[in-house]
Design an enzyme around this catalytic site. Structure first.
Site, short mmCIF file in Angstrom:
data_model
loop_
_atom_site.label_atom_id
_atom_site.label_comp_id
_atom_site.label_asym_id
_atom_site.label_seq_id
_atom_site.Cartn_x
_atom_site.Cartn_y
_atom_site.Cartn_z
N ASP A 129 -27.79 -8.01 -65.56
CA ASP A 129 -28.45 -6.91 -64.63
C ASP A 129 -29.48 -5.80 -65.31
O ASP A 129 -30.03 -6.05 -66.40
CB ASP A 129 -26.98 -5.83 -64.76
N ASN A 137 -13.69 0.47 -65.93
CA ASN A 137 -12.98 0.25 -64.52
C ASN A 137 -13.12 -1.13 -64.18
O ASN A 137 -12.63 -1.49 -63.10
CB ASN A 137 -13.85 1.09 -63.61
N HIS A 139 -15.28 -3.54 -64.65
CA HIS A 139 -16.49 -4.09 -63.94
C HIS A 139 -16.88 -5.07 -64.88
O HIS A 139 -16.71 -5.17 -66.22
CB HIS A 139 -17.70 -3.44 -63.63
N GLU A 173 -18.88 -3.64 -59.66
CA GLU A 173 -17.91 -2.63 -59.69
C GLU A 173 -16.56 -2.96 -58.73
O GLU A 173 -16.73 -3.95 -58.30
CB GLU A 173 -18.57 -1.31 -59.09
C1 F6R Z 1 -24.04 -4.65 -69.36
C2 F6R Z 1 -23.15 -4.70 -68.40
C3 F6R Z 1 -21.84 -3.84 -68.40
C4 F6R Z 1 -21.29 -4.00 -69.83
C5 F6R Z 1 -19.82 -2.93 -69.84
C6 F6R Z 1 -19.57 -2.69 -71.01
O1 F6R Z 1 -25.03 -5.65 -69.05
O2 F6R Z 1 -23.38 -5.55 -67.37
O3 F6R Z 1 -20.87 -4.66 -67.66
O4 F6R Z 1 -20.77 -5.04 -70.44
O5 F6R Z 1 -20.18 -1.78 -68.91
O6 F6R Z 1 -20.32 -1.70 -71.72
P1 F6R Z 1 -20.16 -1.33 -73.29
O7 F6R Z 1 -20.43 -2.70 -73.96
O8 F6R Z 1 -21.44 -0.45 -73.59
O9 F6R Z 1 -18.82 -0.70 -73.35
#
Ligand code: F6R
Length: 239
Positions: free
Chosen positions: A64, A133, A135, A140
């Site tokens: 992303d 959450n 995702h 989301e």
């Molecule tokens: C990152 C992404 C997100 C993260 C998620 C967890 O490219 O797509 O889905 O993997 O937000 O983030 P962290 O690892 O910072 O807790």
């Protein structure tokens, strides 16, 4: 899923690196999907240290990218991937792709990204983290099983989570281009990396709760080849 637990984040990184190394050795890894955020950092560090044979040959696709953030901004995923993945792992920058969040037409850029992944032959091994959450990538709550790469609105919760990377919470972009749930599930193999007290209970909801768009990580239940590498806290409650 196959679940591997490890005592701390460094050990999670080493165990996850072993999964990547084994795929390389088996000749099953020519295109890697890379997540950003803090979860995979110990994995990237471990790979940078071991630099297994063949690693420098692989292509990579990011999950992303923020929409409307200057690509030169240090927290744009273009820069994060360059800094944390491409350079330390010794990948060829021409073979590492990130969605173009600065495109004049982000919706078109998203569709083109989906096509690029398909044209490359698809992702062999997709590294994933999980958001508080539920995702995966920036899918989301509310994201459908059939969703493809597209522009999405970030939820207030995600913007607050990610404000730790920015000087001011208002700086966190409101939208992103993300691979869709279907895009992620098309990868031949998934490697979910989870550690830290804020992740407690999430794996249980993902793998033992109902499969629902309300908790997008639950869609991982429908993938036949998922490996989860987690510390004890986040694996707690998984049977
Ligand atoms: C990152 C992404 C997100 C993260 C998620 C967890 O490219 O797509 O889905 O993997 O937000 O983030 P962290 O690892 O910072 O807790």
């Amino acid at each position: 899923p196959q679940i591997i637990t490890a005592p701390d984040r460094q050990a999670v990184g080493r165990e996850a690196a072993r999964v990547v190394e084994a795929a390389l050795t088996a000749g099953e890894l020519s295109t890697l999907g890379v997540a950003t955020g803090s979860s995979p950092l110990p994995l990237y560090r471990a790979l940078a240290a071991s630099r297994p044979e063949g690693l420098s040959e692989i292509a990579a696709f990011a999950l992303d990218e923020y929409v409307g953030l200057d690509p030169q901004h240090p927290e744009s995923y273009r820069q994060v991937v360059r800094r944390e993945v491409t350079e330390p792992l010794g990948l060829d920058p021409h073979k590492v792709r990130v969605p173009d969040g600065a495109a004049e037409n982000p919706a078109l850029a998203a569709r083109m990204y989906e096509e690029q992944i398909a044209a490359s032959g698809g992702i062999d091994l997709q590294i994933l983290g999980i958001g508080g959450n539920g995702h995966i990538a920036f899918n989301e709550p509310g994201s459908e099983r059939i969703s493809l790469t597209r522009v999405v609105d970030l939820t207030p919760a995600t913007r607050i989570d990610n404000s730790r990377f920015f000087d001011h919470p208002d700086e966190v972009p409101r939208q992103a281009i993300t691979q869709g749930v279907a895009t992620i599930l098309r990868a031949r193999r998934l490697l979910l990396v989870v550690h830290g007290p804020t992740k407690s209970g999430l794996l249980r909801r993902a793998f033992e709760g109902p499969v629902t768009p309300d908790f997008p990580a639950s869609f991982l239940q429908s993938h036949p080849q998922v490996t989860v590498v987690a510390d004890q806290v986040s694996a707690q409650g998984l049977s």
